[in-house]
Design an enzyme around this catalytic site. Structure first.
Site, PDB file in Angstrom:
ATOM      1  N   LYS A 284     -69.779 144.767  41.558  1.00  0.00           N
ATOM      2  CA  LYS A 284     -70.241 143.538  42.190  1.00  0.00           C
ATOM      3  C   LYS A 284     -71.207 142.788  41.273  1.00  0.00           C
ATOM      4  O   LYS A 284     -71.818 143.382  40.373  1.00  0.00           O
ATOM      5  CB  LYS A 284     -70.975 143.873  43.503  1.00  0.00           C
ATOM      6  CG  LYS A 284     -70.128 144.515  44.584  1.00  0.00           C
ATOM      7  CD  LYS A 284     -70.992 144.870  45.784  1.00  0.00           C
ATOM      8  CE  LYS A 284     -70.192 145.544  46.880  1.00  0.00           C
ATOM      9  NZ  LYS A 284     -69.277 144.628  47.557  1.00  0.00           N
ATOM     10  N   ARG A 358     -61.998 150.761  53.336  1.00  0.00           N
ATOM     11  CA  ARG A 358     -60.717 151.071  53.975  1.00  0.00           C
ATOM     12  C   ARG A 358     -60.145 152.387  53.465  1.00  0.00           C
ATOM     13  O   ARG A 358     -59.361 153.046  54.165  1.00  0.00           O
ATOM     14  CB  ARG A 358     -59.738 149.914  53.754  1.00  0.00           C
ATOM     15  CG  ARG A 358     -59.326 149.659  52.329  1.00  0.00           C
ATOM     16  CD  ARG A 358     -58.806 148.259  52.086  1.00  0.00           C
ATOM     17  NE  ARG A 358     -59.872 147.271  52.152  1.00  0.00           N
ATOM     18  CZ  ARG A 358     -59.688 145.959  52.036  1.00  0.00           C
ATOM     19  NH1 ARG A 358     -58.478 145.468  51.845  1.00  0.00           N
ATOM     20  NH2 ARG A 358     -60.703 145.131  52.116  1.00  0.00           N
TER      21      ARG A 358
END
Length: 519
Positions: A284, A358
């Site tokens: 990020k 996920r």
């Protein structure tokens, strides 16, 4: 903080402060009118002078009001009477509580719970008042060298909320109890979320889960799968996320009321527990990366909800499952393009290591369904920035494979004030997850990416009724005055389970009433 309920005349209350409402423009509420009459127009005179207009957020503290036994009377602006809805009511309560706390009132009798809120009864008003009071007074000072609470000479310690009739006392007291237990769960979720990731590691979450069980012996049990256990199970999607970190992964399994409901299918809550998310190799940007300590707020909400459920002694079988990891880059970290075989047997091409939530959830969901055959399974995750773009900080994104479950959750969200909004889970989006090299890709492109994330998870659900709550926009706030974890969606989840417990007791009439979304 101590809360209690009573019914009585405002002028007869021996207390540090009596709290009453004033509507805009300069119009006394019913209770305020009683004080005005006993004081021979004292309040009316002050309003005519223009000291308080009655707008939401305004307050006026009066001393030695004639004819009253209270030391002070606090007038609180409530806005226009016909516009007093749920959001406005919570703002009015929050304003009153903060003012009391800041002005040195150690105790107060609050009559704002007698205000008429559109479509809401006394039970709802008491519930929201107690929960809002807790939220208004919450502070996280555990890591400061100087505790600000010690500097406050006379903090607010006791609040009495009033009901108009003695006939309402029993229901109001029950609502107060529910609210206090929910607030305890919210506080636990907030405290965990606000901790830095050098303290709140996967191992720390394990310790907190075990501590929760120790504090509620014979009601709550805890089992932990370690890395070797998960390797034996074949949880390679979950393990792939943890490869870059020196912190070992864990799968925490909490069971409430198993023995009491052993022949029933449980309600399963699965919370994402990434204690820090750097993005892995798909790293990020550095700006705001500190906020990625909040990526375990789904896990925190499961622990908070279970605390509330245990304290409320709900007659349900509830299971909480928390996959917890750190997502960091290193020489061992999973790389974009790597393919792993999940616990379900499906292969996953990991095109972006920052779509890690996920990956840990899919193995946890498979494990939960295989082991528990749940009646309902709900996962809670700070999953996608796309959900933040779509819904902002106000509503959770809700997607489900079962319409009645969706309706039940939306109903609970409206009653609790912890709102969710349904997004579609159509098969049309599934093709975005297609890949040439595996059964499924872990990302589906920018378009509808909050939905495709849920579509990914849906591929790991076999038969059970399942819902996904994306709390990426609602789990924490970034404003200077309010920065920190919110504790959501503990109120929504607890209300949902309260409703289910009432249904199981054949008391459908007491379920949270279906209401339209506030305009």
């Amino acid at each position: 903080m101590e809360f209690s309920i009573k019914s009585g005349h405002p002028e007869k209350q021996r207390t540090a402060c009596v709290v009453v409402g004033v509507y805009e423009p300069r119009r006394l509420s019913d209770v305020a009118q009683k004080i005005d009459e006993i004081s021979q127009g004292h309040l009316s005179f002050i309003l005519r002078r223009g000291d308080l207009e009655g707008k939401i957020g305004q307050t006026l503290l009066l001393h030695n009001v004639p004819g009253t036994l209270a030391d002070r009377v606090l007038l609180v602006g409530c806005g226009r009477e016909r516009e007093l809805g749920e959001t406005q009511y919570r703002k009015v309560i929050a304003t009153a509580i903060r003012t009391l706390h800041e002005t040195g009132s150690m105790e107060a009798v609050c009559y704002l719970t007698e205000l008429n809120v559109r479509s809401r009864d006394t039970t709802w008003r008491i519930r929201q008042a107690v929960e809002t009071a807790h939220a208004s007074l919450y502070e996280f000072n555990e890591l400061k060298s100087k505790n600000t609470k010690e500097d406050m000479r006379r903090p607010l310690r006791k609040i009495v909320f009033s009901v108009a009739s003695r006939r309402e006392l029993s229901l109001a007291e029950s609502a107060c109890r529910e609210a206090e237990k929910i607030a305890e769960g919210v506080k636990l979720a907030k405290d965990l979320g606000n901790l830095p990731s050098n303290i709140c590691t996967p191992a720390y979450l394990v310790q907190q889960a075990q501590k929760l069980c120790e504090n509620h012996e014979n009601k709550l049990s805890c089992q932990v799968l370690e890395q070797a256990d998960m390797e034996n199970e074949g949880m390679n999607a979950l393990l792939a996320v943890a490869k870059g970190s020196e912190q070992p992964p864990h799968l925490i399994i909490l069971e409430y009321n198993k023995e009491g409901k052993k022949n029933e299918a449980p309600f399963v809550l699965v919370g994402k527990g990434v204690t820090f998310d750097s993005g892995g190799i798909s790293i990020k940007p550095s700006k705001d990366m500190d906020q990625m300590k909040f990526d375990m707020c789904g896990a925190a909400s499961v622990l908070g909800t279970l605390l509330a459920v245990v304290e409320l002694e709900l007659p349900l079988y509830v299971v909480g499952i928390i996959p917890t990891v750190e997502n960091l880059p290193s020489g061992n970290a999973t790389k974009p393009g790597d393919i792993v075989t999940s616990l379900s047997g499906q292969t996953i091409e990991i095109l972006n290591t920052d779509a890690e939530g996920r990956l840990i959830l899919c193995d946890a969901l498979t494990y939960a369904e295989n082991e528990y055959k749940p009646e309902v399974m709900i996962d809670i995750a700070t999953l996608t920035g796309a959900c933040v773009v779509a819904l902002g900080k106000h509503a959770h994104g809700l997607m489900s494979n079962h319409h009645p479950l969706t309706n039940d959750l939306l109903n609970a969200s409206k009653f609790s004030g912890d709102r969710a909004w349904e997004l579609p889970l159509w098969d049309d989006y599934q093709e975005q997850l297609d890949t040439h090299f595996a059964d499924v890709a872990n990302i589906g492109g920018r378009e509808g990416s909050a939905i495709t994330a849920a579509c990914f998870l849906s591929r790991f659900i076999k038969k059970c009724h399942w819902a996904h709550l994306d709390i990426a926009g609602t789990a924490w706030l970034t404003a200077k005055k309010e920065k920190g974890a919110t504790g959501r969606p503990v109120p929504l989840l607890t209300q949902y389970l309260i409703d289910r417990s009432k249904m199981s007791s054949n008391n459908v009439a007491t379920e949270a009433p279906v209401v339209s979304e506030e305009e």
